[in-house]
Structures are given as C-alpha cells and as structure tokens.
Scaffold this active site. Sequence first.
Site, mmCIF file in Angstrom:
data_model
loop_
_atom_site.group_PDB
_atom_site.id
_atom_site.type_symbol
_atom_site.label_atom_id
_atom_site.label_comp_id
_atom_site.label_asym_id
_atom_site.label_seq_id
_atom_site.Cartn_x
_atom_site.Cartn_y
_atom_site.Cartn_z
ATOM 1 N N GLN A 145 0.814 -1.208 0.000
ATOM 2 C CA GLN A 145 0.000 0.000 0.000
ATOM 3 C C GLN A 145 0.851 1.264 0.000
ATOM 4 O O GLN A 145 2.063 1.215 0.218
ATOM 5 C CB GLN A 145 -0.912 0.009 1.242
ATOM 6 C CG GLN A 145 -0.165 -0.157 2.558
ATOM 7 C CD GLN A 145 -0.986 -0.856 3.632
ATOM 8 O OE1 GLN A 145 -2.207 -0.838 3.606
ATOM 9 N NE2 GLN A 145 -0.307 -1.486 4.582
ATOM 10 N N HIS A 148 -8.053 3.296 19.960
ATOM 11 C CA HIS A 148 -7.146 2.286 20.524
ATOM 12 C C HIS A 148 -7.558 1.838 21.919
ATOM 13 O O HIS A 148 -7.409 0.667 22.272
ATOM 14 C CB HIS A 148 -5.703 2.802 20.496
ATOM 15 C CG HIS A 148 -5.151 2.877 19.106
ATOM 16 N ND1 HIS A 148 -4.574 4.008 18.569
ATOM 17 C CD2 HIS A 148 -5.138 1.955 18.115
ATOM 18 C CE1 HIS A 148 -4.203 3.760 17.325
ATOM 19 N NE2 HIS A 148 -4.544 2.524 17.017
ATOM 20 N N ASP A 202 0.488 0.194 13.502
ATOM 21 C CA ASP A 202 0.915 1.469 14.090
ATOM 22 C C ASP A 202 1.283 1.322 15.560
ATOM 23 O O ASP A 202 1.975 2.174 16.114
ATOM 24 C CB ASP A 202 -0.181 2.532 13.897
ATOM 25 C CG ASP A 202 -1.530 2.057 14.407
ATOM 26 O OD1 ASP A 202 -1.664 1.793 15.619
ATOM 27 O OD2 ASP A 202 -2.467 1.951 13.593
ATOM 28 N N GLY A 206 -2.446 -12.255 8.349
ATOM 29 C CA GLY A 206 -3.242 -12.613 9.524
ATOM 30 C C GLY A 206 -4.207 -13.762 9.275
ATOM 31 O O GLY A 206 -4.498 -14.566 10.169
ATOM 32 N N ASP A 232 -7.652 -5.523 14.309
ATOM 33 C CA ASP A 232 -7.436 -4.078 14.187
ATOM 34 C C ASP A 232 -7.086 -3.795 12.733
ATOM 35 O O ASP A 232 -5.966 -3.416 12.401
ATOM 36 C CB ASP A 232 -6.279 -3.713 15.137
ATOM 37 C CG ASP A 232 -5.988 -2.219 15.159
ATOM 38 O OD1 ASP A 232 -6.722 -1.443 14.531
ATOM 39 O OD2 ASP A 232 -4.983 -1.841 15.813
ATOM 40 N N ASP A 234 -10.039 -0.762 6.397
ATOM 41 C CA ASP A 234 -11.382 -0.945 5.859
ATOM 42 C C ASP A 234 -11.449 -2.220 5.012
ATOM 43 O O ASP A 234 -10.423 -2.689 4.517
ATOM 44 C CB ASP A 234 -11.764 0.283 5.014
ATOM 45 C CG ASP A 234 -11.775 1.562 5.846
ATOM 46 O OD1 ASP A 234 -12.160 1.486 7.027
ATOM 47 O OD2 ASP A 234 -11.390 2.619 5.323
ATOM 48 N N PRO A 271 -6.420 -6.114 0.704
ATOM 49 C CA PRO A 271 -5.987 -7.295 1.485
ATOM 50 C C PRO A 271 -6.797 -7.531 2.754
ATOM 51 O O PRO A 271 -6.751 -8.609 3.333
ATOM 52 C CB PRO A 271 -4.525 -6.963 1.843
ATOM 53 C CG PRO A 271 -4.374 -5.489 1.651
ATOM 54 C CD PRO A 271 -5.382 -5.085 0.621
#
Lengths: 274, 274
Positions: A31, A62, A86, A137, A153, A156, A160
């Site tokens: 990306q 978070h 992040d 994942g 987490d 959108d 992927p």
Amino acid sequence: MELWFSEFQTKNVKISFKINNVLHSSKSKYQKITVLETEDYGRLLALDDLVMLTTKDEFFYHEMISHVPLLTHENPSKVLVIGGGDGGTIREIIKHPVKEIHLVEIDKEVIETSKKYFPSVSSGFSDPRVKVFCEDGIEFVKNNKGYDVIIIDSTDPIGPAVGLFSRAFYNDAYNSLNENGIMVAQTESPIFCNQLIKRVYHDVSSIFAFTNLYTAVIPTYPGAYWTFTMGSKGINPLEREISNTPAFKTKFYCRELHKSYFILPPFLKEIIYK
Amino acid sequence: MELWFSEFQTKNVKISFKINNVLHSSKSKYQKITVLETEDYGRLLALDDLVMLTTKDEFFYHEMISHVPLLTHENPSKVLVIGGGDGGTIREIIKHPVKEIHLVEIDKEVIETSKKYFPSVSSGFSDPRVKVFCEDGIEFVKNNKGYDVIIIDSTDPIGPAVGLFSRAFYNDAYNSLNENGIMVAQTESPIFCNQLIKRVYHDVSSIFAFTNLYTAVIPTYPGAYWTFTMGSKGINPLEREISNTPAFKTKFYCRELHKSYFILPPFLKEIIYK
C-alpha cells in the site's frame, strides 16, 4: 501555498486537513504509506489515502478496541492482534498484566513508519512481552492457537483486508481461542456501513456463544460513530461488572461505563435485527 | 458537473458534501440560509455556511438535547426552547406530557424554511401546546418566568449567538426557572472548544446547585463528539433512575443509559477541572 489533504470518506463526503508538512510518502509492497503534519489533528497516518490515525484522536479507537475485550475477559494471558501495525493497540494492551502479545501485521513498513513518526503510538513495541510477525493474519490464525483475546485491528474491508471480514476467518479465530476466549473486530460505522455491520453480526453469531456490538466516537473516521463486534466463547459481556478503580490511566475508556458500552441505541439494534 | 459544499469546521479542517441540488438560498435579516440536497446525508440546512442539521444525523442531536433534561426533571410542565428554529427539538419535546412549549427563535425565516424543506424535522410546530416567539432569546428570558426546563438550542458562539454563551444569560435563565428547574445548553466539541466548555461549566456552576456535562456523537458537527451542559436547581441528575420502558420511540437516546450519559471520559473531566 496552502496544502490540504482530502480523504474521500465515501464517494460523496470528504474530510480535508490543512497540512504543515509531508513527513513521509512511500509505496510498500502492499500500500501507499503517508505521514502528514496537520494543523489541527497533529500527525496523521494514511494508508492508500485513508486516514488510519491522527495523534489527536487515536486514543478513542485504541482504548476502546483493547480495554473492552481485555477487561471483559478479566484474566487474559495471551493476546493476538491482527493488523494494528501502528502499535496503538499494543500500547494499550501492555497496560494489562498479560503474559504474551502477538502482533501479526502483513506490512512491516507500517511498523517502521510508525516507530519513526509516531513514537507516542508505537511505544509498546519495545515491551518484552510483544512479538511481531510480519505475515498474513488470515493464514496466521489457521496455524496458531492458545489465545485468550484476539483483536482484529484492520483497515477498511477493501484490498488485502477483505478476508478479515469473512465468516471463514471468524471461524478460524474461534478455533485459535482458548476456552472463554474473546474476539473483537473493528466493524466500521453505522452511518455508512449498515449492511457490513449486519452481516458480520450474523456471521459472528453463528460461531460464538455471545455476540455483542459496542460503539465509540472516532472524530476523523467516516461517520465518526464506530462499531466493534465482539464474539465471546463463554463470558457474557452484559454480566461483567468491572471495578470502578482503574489500575491504569485512560483518556476515553471508563470502567464505570464498561457494561453501558454494550447497550446499543435503537437505530443500531434495528440495523442488526431488521 | 459536480457540486460540492464545504464547511470549514475550523480554519484548518473542512467537511465537504456532494450536492444533488440547491433547494433554497436566501439572506434573512440575521443570516444566510441555505438548503442543499446532499448525496449521502439527505437534506442539509446551513446558516452562514455552517451545517445546522442533515436529515440523516439530526436525531442524535435533537434527541439528546431534549430527552435528557426532560426525563431528568421527570415532571416538566412548561418548557422554553431558545433557538432551535428548525423544529427538531420541538418534535422531540412534544413526545412528553408537557403542557406548554415556548420557542424563541430570532429569525422567523429559519422556521419558514424548515417548514417548507424539512417537514420531518419541523413537524412539531403544529402541536397546539407550541407557541413561537420571533424575538431575541436573551431579552426573552429577562422578561418571562415559570419554566421547568429551558433548552438553549443555539448556533455556534459567533454573531448573534455569543450572548447565549454568557454568564449573565445563564443567570437570567436561572431566574426564569421554577423550583427544581433545569437548563441545558449545547456547548460545542471537546475536540476543538476546550476553553469554551471549561468557561461555561464554571459559569453555570457558579449559579446552579448541580452542573453536569453529558455527551453525544453528531457525525456532521465539527469534532463529531459533542457536549451539553446542564444546570439544575435542585435535582441531582446522577441520582435519577429512569424507567427502562420507553413511553415513546427514539433512535439514539436510551433510557437504560440515562445516568451513564453524565459519566464523562477522563480527558473531558480534565478539560473541566484542570
């Protein structure tokens, strides 16, 4: 010269931020990664031009994606985060007395970028309990088990991340969880994504003993009102009383409101059940 | 041709809506009034280019500014609304068994425009209990008394609305209220307006026996996370248990959450008390 970054929240709604500086712009294998210094929201991380976080309002997201499942479980030992490169979710999880935290982020450049430009967000990566896997994942949950809490987490449901919103994936997550395990997924906004929310709710319901949504405000996300879908193997979140004495500091999450988060406004109940 | 309307939420943040049609544009004695048909948020009312409501998300605001004070009071008979010329707050108030509702809107063109373009919002104006005064709310509260609940449904604190955020005005509102009366004001977002929220909280605290904030999400408002400041002459809102059986339908407000609305997240408590 004025610089503005605009995110298309839908094809018909945009949010625009005045920019002081473009700190980073790169294209990873997966990306486009951009870091901007905004005037009003602090630093902003965008993936493929979609806002992932700003330093001003990331805490809403978070804290709510991590403390709600971890305190619902009450005694989690091993936690898996899928996505979340992040580090913001990790930063919150390490506040809990868990023993092991696995983070599976497909794109290691997201982690590197966060460590460089968002030290206040990525601070948890140095915790010795955290182990990072730069893998897919979806494959990871097929091959790894023994988790008490799994937190999805994700970005959108495009590109992927589509597979992270599928029934097959939730089923694999179920099988990765220990007895009384809990899974939580970010599931977008009821302002724009009713059909997704309804589908995920019913998919998770078909697998887990208890399925509950909870909500939070996230100012810079499309629709600003966000849902999280929780699947629980044995613990009923509506029966969990959480002590009012916080063991750690939060900015948005309140233990006094823990059970309240699961009480949904009528319009959201209607989306799920109609 | 694509038409877009952009609101400057701050001078550094914009929200933009793709427009199908400009339904109305006029300049009243007080302000510019615009009605737009948006693609994603339905019809939109703007005053001086600031979003007042959209048909898609107005219910968050109108339900929370009305049902919270009216049900905290428990037995209101006479209610005053200052501002609120679109009628959304009136529409919610008439669901309660109150006897008299006074609306003081300085700009009668806002009422006329709402009746023409927002029938689902202005529907309450035809209720026989509603009496409309096209006057200045600041003067009105000096000269009228006997209210159980006063709702300050104002625009942002600029131009003619500045006085509606003043200590002198809150004091006049106090004097207009009956024993055990309650005043509620919309008080902007803690994302952008910390100083205003803090000042209003302390001004109201210096006048009323109980001062409490509560919050709601309003997707199209700047910061999306909104505060309401309540001053109460005798009833402690934190002690009010509200029956879980709703007597009327709502989309966002839940009686089960009534007391929870007053429990503030730590970052908002810090804004008020620091």
